[in-house]
Design a protein around this motif. Structure first.
Motif: not given
Length: 445
Positions: A369-397
């Motif tokens: 973002q500081a460089k004027g770009a946008d970086l999406p998270p890694p795919h949810h098949t990865t460990a990091m991507g699975a965690l991000v997917s879980h906490i930002t929408g995959g889990a039951e709120a």
């Protein structure tokens, strides 16, 4: 270039600062310790480990946290580099000399010309700039108040009793059955939303005896517990009377055992799906402060769970975390204030490695973002991507609670990858797929 500000120099904040500096972006790392102390921390060092010295399994073939280790190493993570440097003998686990570890992390950050460590407490969330909030479970009272004011969260910090989570594949469905109480629900899926484990009267009495006798976790000095009636530990309920659980979370009414419809269960333990994939189930109402060894022994007394594998055991501790599925987007930004990213345990991940991994992602996203770009998270098949997917929408709120990384968060494998095979083949297939997809994500940067 405007600097990225980070609040908190724990594992997540330290890793975020390192990743941002590696991208050539300046960082101001704000840390309140040692000027403002917590009951758990003993020093003012960055990345101080307060609970244990273990990063858990380092097996990146058969273990989800080991795969997370691999991904952090592949991304040039500071936390993993220093953990490897100060590794102690611990079998297949990664344990570290915690004092040497935190001292080395601190020295590395201090030596980097793009990182400035700013002492002092940040008491309010800023309205402008590029910020990462990585304050962990011991967020200061002042900043917690600011977060509550912005998010509407009524009780950000509290003693949190959490229930265990079971891998769905380890539930014995020849004993258990799917049914919502009174068959509630408009669709067949809703009518089968729960898995039910029946108990006879002797089984229930033996379970209560074991529950009352089990070793419990005691609070640390200076801590006092305040429970919400809606999430009392099951031991506390059982102490109020032997029939309390049978009239509470274990009530058998409205349920008919499809394996034996003529026999009425004396008590029923219900499990509710905990993620969108249906790979994890939460034991409903089973918040507990039993010690981990006691939990596995007592909970495997439940018919249908005799061979259960737990993605997370229950526990009780002081915690501060957001209801991230409702508050954060997939870039880990606060939806109502996108200049603020959150990272670490405050996002609802559990564990040192998971916290540092969320710092790594937040740091890389903030640097982009500081460089004027946008970086999406890694795919949810990865460990990091699975965690991000879980906490930002995959889990039951409604039932969101902190979670360790585990294969239950990964999408199922297709048949070509070995989806129908046993664990010995399936787990390496999960990790190989994750490695392939994580390398592809790194190649985009």
């Amino acid at each position: 270039m405007e600097p990225v500000h980070i609040i908190g120099a724990g594992l997540a904040g330290s890793e975020a600062a390192w990743q941002i500096a590696r991208a050539g972006v300046p960082v101001l790392l704000h840390e309140m310790r040692p000027q403002v102390a917590t009951f758990a921390h003993k020093t003012g060092d960055c990345a101080e480990m307060v609970c244990s010295n273990s990063f858990r399994s380092d097996d990146d073939q058969m273990n989800a946290v080991g795969q997370l280790h691999w991904e952090m190493r592949a991304a040039g993570g500071l936390i993993m580099a220093m953990a490897d440097r100060h590794r102690l003998p611990a079998g297949g686990a990664l344990a570290v000399d915690r004092d040497a570890f935190s001292a080395s992390v601190t020295a590395a950050l201090q030596a980097d010309p793009l990182i400035q460590i700013v002492p002092g407490e940040v008491r309010d969330l800023p309205e402008n700039g590029n910020w990462i909030v990585a304050t962990g479970p011991l967020t200061s009272d002042a900043l917690a108040g600011s977060i509550r004011g912005l998010t509407g969260t009524e009780a950000l910090a509290f003693f949190d009793a959490i229930a265990p989570i079971v891998h769905a594949e380890t539930i014995d469905m020849s004993v258990a059955w799917e049914q919502s109480r009174y068959d509630k629900g408009e669709t067949l899926a809703e009518q089968r939303a729960y898995i039910n484990c029946p108990m006879t009267k002797p089984e229930y009495e033996a379970f209560i005896d074991a529950l009352l006798a089990a070793d419990k976790t005691e609070f640390r000095e200076g801590e006092t517990a305040g429970y919400f009636d809606g999430c009392l530990p099951i031991e506390v309920m059982a102490e109020r009377g032997r029939e309390t659980l049978r009239h509470g979370p274990m009530k058998p009414v409205g349920l008919t055992n499809s394996h034996n419809p003529a026999e009425k269960a004396y008590a029923v333990v219900q499990l509710r799906r905990d993620n969108a994939l249906g790979t994890l189930y939460n034991i409903v109402g089973f918040q507990t402060k039993m010690k981990y060894g006691a939990q596995t022994e007592v909970f495997r007394m439940i018919p249908g769970l005799q061979n259960a594998s737990f993605a997370r055991l229950g526990g009780i501790h002081r915690n501060s975390f957001l209801n991230s599925p409702t508050l954060l987007d997939d870039r880990m930004r606060l939806r109502t204030r996108p200049n603020l990213r959150f990272a670490g345990q405050v996002t609802g991940v559990e564990g040192y490695v998971e916290s540092a991994a969320m710092g790594l992602l937040a740091g890389r996203m903030a640097a982009a973002q500081a460089k004027g770009a946008d970086l999406p998270p890694p795919h949810h098949t990865t460990a990091m991507g699975a965690l991000v997917s879980h906490i930002t929408g995959g889990a039951e709120a409604k039932t969101f609670q902190p979670m360790n990384v585990n294969f239950g968060l990964f999408p199922p494998l297709d048949e070509a990858r070995g989806g129908r095979r046993g664990r010995k083949d399936r787990y390496p297939a999960y990790t190989q797929r994750a490695k392939d997809d994580f390398r592809a994500w790194l190649a985009t940067q």
